[in-house]
Design an enzyme around this catalytic site. Sequence first.
Site, PDB file in Angstrom:
ATOM      1  N   LYS A 268       1.212  -1.307   0.109  1.00  0.00           N
ATOM      2  CA  LYS A 268       0.077   0.230  -0.206  1.00  0.00           C
ATOM      3  C   LYS A 268       0.514   1.192   0.057  1.00  0.00           C
ATOM      4  CE  LYS A 268      -3.123  -2.286   2.582  1.00  0.00           C
ATOM      5  NZ  LYS A 268      -4.418  -2.292   2.552  1.00  0.00           N
ATOM      6  N   ARG A 342      -9.957 -11.547   2.463  1.00  0.00           N
ATOM      7  CA  ARG A 342     -11.379 -12.619   1.840  1.00  0.00           C
ATOM      8  C   ARG A 342     -10.608 -14.377   1.875  1.00  0.00           C
ATOM      9  NH1 ARG A 342     -10.947  -9.393  -3.315  1.00  0.00           N
ATOM     10  NH2 ARG A 342     -10.772  -8.028  -2.436  1.00  0.00           N
TER      11      ARG A 342
END
Length: 490
Positions: A268, A342
Amino acid sequence: MNINILHTTSIPAEYDVAIIPFFEDKQLLVSELSDTLTPYLAANDIFKGKEESTYIFTTVQNKKLVHYILAGLGNQKDFSAEILANSIGLALKAASAKKISHACVLLDNIKPDFLSEHHISSAAKASALGAYKFDKFLSDKKEDLHIDTITFVSSCDCAKSAVKNGAATADFITIARELVDEPANIMKPSLLAKRAKEVCEKAGLEIEIFNREDIAKLQMNAFLNVAKGSDEEPKLIVMRYHGNPSSNEITALVGKGLTYDSGGYSIKPTSSMLTMKSDMGGSAAVIGAMAAIAASAPKINIVGIVAACENMISGHAYLPGDILTSMSGKTIEIVNTDAEGRLTLADAITYAIRKENASRIVDICTLTGAAVVALSEEYAGIITKDTALWNDVEQASEKSLEPVWRMPINKALEKKNKSSVADLKNSGGRWGGCSSAGAFVGEFTEGKPWVHMDIAGTAFIETEKPYFRAGATGYGVHLLCELVKIWAEK
C-alpha cells in the site's frame, strides 16, 4: 461514566450543564426553567431549533456557574430516534469542552407522544459514545474536562429500562472501539486473543484459542499464508454462546482480524497504511457483540470466529502468482497480496461450517476500498442472495442506527473471481470490487444462508460525526446484536 435516569418531572438539584431539546416551535414544557430560558427562546435569531443546532449560554445559580445547551430537533414531523441521538450527542460534545462533572438531559421537554423506548435508548447510547476519548497515549489528558455523570430526566414509563439498555449497548460498542483504536505495535494477534479471552471470561462465554501449529493441523492454508510474512504468530479465536442447547442450529459471526495490513508485496502507499490498525474492525465488532449477546441472553446458539494475523513483507511472505489450497480444498491463485482479508475469511468460514457445524453465516469485515468509494463513511455494504436475510439486516439497522446498503451479487460478478490456473483468484479487479470481493467470500459458504458485511468505511472514520470523534466507531456491535435478537425470536 455513570448514566442514570431520574424518573420524575423535576430536574436534579445539582448539575453543571442542562441539555434541553427543542423542536422548531421552541415550546418549553419544563416549567422550572421558564424564567431562565424564556429570554433566549424569545430571540428567534439566536436559536431557531433547527436540526443539530445548538446554543449555549451560562448563568450563575447559587454562586455556581451553570451551563445551558439548547439542542435543536428540527420539525416535529421529521423526528426520529436518529435525530434525537445526533442532537443529544452534539450537545454533550459541546458540554465536554466545559469544566463540568454532571450533565442532565431534560427529555421531558419532548412530549411523551413523541418518545418511545427506542428513542430514549438511542439517546442514552449516543451520550456515552459521544463522551468516549482514546487518549491513553497523551501526556496531557486534560482530566479536568470530562463528564462523570449524565442524568436523563423523563417521566416516560419506559425511560428506566431504555436508559439502562442504551448505556449497556454503548459499553459493548466501547469494547470494540478500544480494540480498534490501539496502535498496531501494541494490538498484535496475541493481544487481540488475550483481550477476547478477558471479555469472554467476564461475559461467561466459552473461548478456545488456536496457535500456529493448531491452525496448520486444520489445514487453514489460506489463512496461514497471509500470516507467514509476519514474525507475529497468528491466532484463531473461537467464542461460543450456547443460548438454546435443545437446537442444532448455530449462527456463526466471522470477523476479519488483520491487526495490521501493509498490503504485503502488493504494498500500500503510506497514506493508505496510516489507518490499517483498523483492519481488525470486523473482529472487534464480533468480540463486542458476543459480550452483548451473552448479556441479553437470547435463545439462540452463536459462535464467534476470528482469524487474527498481520499481513507483512518478508522473505517468508506469500507472493503474487502463488497458488494456495484452502481448508475447503478450493485452490486460489494470488493475484494481489493486498486482497488478504478474504483469504482469512474463507478459511474461517470453512472452519465454522466443518468444525463448529454452523448452519448460518454472517461475516463482517473491513474488506474493500471499493466499499468506501461507493458508500463513503456512511453505510456498510451488505451482500446476500437471500432477500429474507436482507430484510432482517435492514430491520436490525433501523434499531441500531447503523446504516446499511445492499450491494449486488450475481453470476457475472462471481465470474470475476475465476482463474485459468486455479479454482479461484483472490481479486476480481477494480470494477465492482465490493461485490466481487463479497462473491469470493461467498464461494466458501457451502450453500448455507449467508450475509456479508463490508464495514471498511464505517468502522474507522476520519471525519467527526454528531456523537463520534474521528477514529474507531465500534460499528457492527449493535447491528449484530439486533440481528441475533431478530433470529432468536423467530
